[in-house]
Motif scaffolding. Structure first.
Motif, short mmCIF file in Angstrom:
data_model
loop_
_atom_site.label_atom_id
_atom_site.label_comp_id
_atom_site.label_asym_id
_atom_site.label_seq_id
_atom_site.Cartn_x
_atom_site.Cartn_y
_atom_site.Cartn_z
N GLN A 29 0.85 -0.88 -0.36
CA GLN A 29 0.14 0.07 0.35
C GLN A 29 1.24 1.08 -0.19
OE1 GLN A 29 -2.32 0.52 3.61
NE2 GLN A 29 -4.29 2.15 2.89
N THR A 30 0.65 1.96 -0.94
CA THR A 30 1.66 3.34 -0.67
C THR A 30 0.39 4.95 0.01
OG1 THR A 30 1.81 2.68 -3.76
CG2 THR A 30 2.35 5.27 -2.18
N VAL A 31 1.36 4.84 0.90
CA VAL A 31 1.04 5.41 1.98
C VAL A 31 1.84 7.03 2.22
CG1 VAL A 31 -0.17 4.08 3.34
CG2 VAL A 31 2.15 4.83 4.29
N GLN A 32 0.97 8.24 2.11
CA GLN A 32 2.19 9.21 2.99
C GLN A 32 1.16 9.42 4.72
OE1 GLN A 32 3.52 11.95 1.19
NE2 GLN A 32 4.36 12.59 3.41
N THR A 33 2.22 8.95 5.12
CA THR A 33 2.03 8.97 7.20
C THR A 33 1.99 9.86 7.69
OG1 THR A 33 4.73 8.28 6.78
CG2 THR A 33 2.65 6.60 7.16
N THR A 34 2.86 11.61 6.57
CA THR A 34 2.81 12.72 7.57
C THR A 34 2.54 14.08 6.53
OG1 THR A 34 5.42 13.29 7.50
CG2 THR A 34 4.14 11.60 9.48
N GLN A 35 1.94 14.79 7.38
CA GLN A 35 2.16 16.44 6.02
C GLN A 35 3.36 16.59 6.24
OE1 GLN A 35 -0.91 18.89 8.45
NE2 GLN A 35 -1.84 17.66 7.93
N THR A 96 3.08 17.54 17.21
CA THR A 96 3.37 16.24 16.77
C THR A 96 2.05 16.40 16.28
OG1 THR A 96 2.17 14.62 18.18
CG2 THR A 96 4.29 14.71 18.03
N GLY A 97 1.50 17.44 16.36
CA GLY A 97 -0.14 17.45 15.17
C GLY A 97 0.49 18.48 13.59
N ALA A 98 0.97 19.40 13.84
CA ALA A 98 1.68 19.92 13.16
C ALA A 98 2.47 18.65 11.25
CB ALA A 98 2.77 20.24 12.84
N PHE A 99 2.48 17.19 11.76
CA PHE A 99 2.92 16.00 10.87
C PHE A 99 1.61 15.35 11.11
CE2 PHE A 99 6.82 18.11 12.11
CZ PHE A 99 7.35 18.30 11.49
N ARG A 100 0.61 15.08 11.91
CA ARG A 100 -0.01 14.28 11.94
C ARG A 100 -1.20 14.25 13.11
NH1 ARG A 100 1.45 7.91 11.49
NH2 ARG A 100 -0.60 7.69 11.55
N PRO A 101 -2.23 14.86 12.41
CA PRO A 101 -3.47 15.17 13.87
C PRO A 101 -4.28 14.21 14.47
CG PRO A 101 -4.06 15.85 10.99
CD PRO A 101 -3.00 14.97 10.90
N ASP A 102 -3.55 13.04 14.05
CA ASP A 102 -4.05 12.33 14.71
C ASP A 102 -3.49 11.84 15.86
OD1 ASP A 102 -2.24 10.76 13.31
OD2 ASP A 102 -2.20 9.06 13.39
N ALA A 156 8.32 7.53 14.72
CA ALA A 156 7.55 7.15 14.68
C ALA A 156 6.02 7.56 13.89
CB ALA A 156 6.85 7.11 16.79
N LEU A 157 6.25 8.84 13.76
CA LEU A 157 5.38 9.46 13.01
C LEU A 157 5.46 9.04 11.85
CD1 LEU A 157 5.78 13.38 13.99
CD2 LEU A 157 4.11 11.82 14.94
N ARG A 158 7.04 9.05 10.98
CA ARG A 158 7.04 8.52 9.41
C ARG A 158 6.88 6.98 9.94
NH1 ARG A 158 6.36 10.73 5.49
NH2 ARG A 158 8.13 10.22 4.01
#
Length: 284
Positions: A29-35, A96-102, A156-158
């Motif tokens: 699965q191709t994903v974009q884990t972070t902004q 961390t919300g700047a990269f991942r809202p969750d 972890a975010l990535r």
């Protein structure tokens, strides 16, 4: 007739690696884990392992590590030191919300393990550990603790562990099939695995480290910690490791490369740091 069957069998066996590789690609699965954030980390990733599987496995592994440390009286022995590390985490986790809202809502845990190792890490889902060795031996400032923690949180975010697990799964399946088809035996299989590791895993690991460095300085800056501390940190690390191995033999960037890149990206996020330090802080 027998010759035709043998020839057909050889053709089918020859097509097996292609069929397996096609199945592997389909299963990815191709994903974009972070902004991207201010530092602009936007690389897409291919995953075979699910995020839930990684989080669950990490939580179990983390609890096992804590249990073993507790049995050795090596878990959170210095309350003041533990609170110091956790205070840094309290300021970085909202960022961390700047990269991942969750991510701010993850089940974060922060603990300190008594060990002379120069080590710290953050597992999938926000399971953080700092070793006393890296704090004491490097005489870390709070800004430098934030630099390390930001770097590890960025992994972890990535979801770098998930990405590497997916790469390993693909490599192992492919190597097993090729070894069986080619009749390579265990030695041949090991050689194929070694070549795959040197050719593909080392560059990816360097890429992971660079991504974590860049995101880490942004997390530190957003938390109100001086991102330039990452540079002084790696100077200390270089001294402690006697300069470390050359870049072309290491899974990590060379210290010189790392410090230059950190200086560039620390400068880029300085406005975030200045903005964060101007905001009034909540009373602890």
């Amino acid at each position: 007739m027998m010759k035709m069957l043998v020839a057909l069998g050889r053709r089918v066996v020859g097509l097996l690696p292609l069929a397996v590789l096609a199945a592997l690609v389909t299963g990815c699965q191709t994903v974009q884990t972070t902004q991207g954030g201010v530092v602009g980390v936007e690389r897409e990733q291919r995953m075979m392992v699910s995020a839930n599987e990684m989080v669950s496995a990490s939580a179990q592994s983390y609890q096992k590590i804590l249990q073993e440390a507790r049995q050795k009286n090596a878990l959170n022995r210095d309350p003041a030191q533990v609170e110091r590390v956790r205070n840094v985490a309290r300021r970085l986790i909202p960022a961390t919300g700047a990269f991942r809202p969750d991510a701010p809502a993850w089940k974060w845990e922060v603990n300190v393990l008594s060990s002379n190792e120069l080590n710290a890490w953050c597992m999938a889902g926000g399971k953080i550990a700092f070793y006393t060795g890296i704090i004491d031996r490097l005489q870390l400032t709070d800004d430098e603790i934030a630099a390390i923690m930001g770097h590890e949180i960025a992994h972890a975010l990535r979801e770098h562990a998930r990405e590497r697990a997916s790469q390993t799964m693909m490599t192992n399946i492919g190597v097993s099939v090729l070894g069986a088809v080619l009749g390579a035996g265990q030695m041949g299989t090991d050689l194929i695995g070694t070549v795959a590791k040197v050719s593909f895993q080392l560059p990816n690991s360097r890429e992971h480290e660079t991504e974590a460095d860049r995101m880490g300085v942004e997390l530190a800056a957003r938390g109100g910690y001086d991102p330039r501390a990452a540079i002084s940190l790696w100077k200390k690390m270089a001294k402690a490791s006697n300069g470390g191995p050359p870049q072309w033999l290491s899974t990590h960037p060379s210290n010189e490369t790392r410090q230059g890149d950190l200086a560039q990206y620390a400068s880029r996020v300085m406005p975030l740091y200045e903005q964060a330090t101007q905001r009034p802080r909540a009373v602890k």
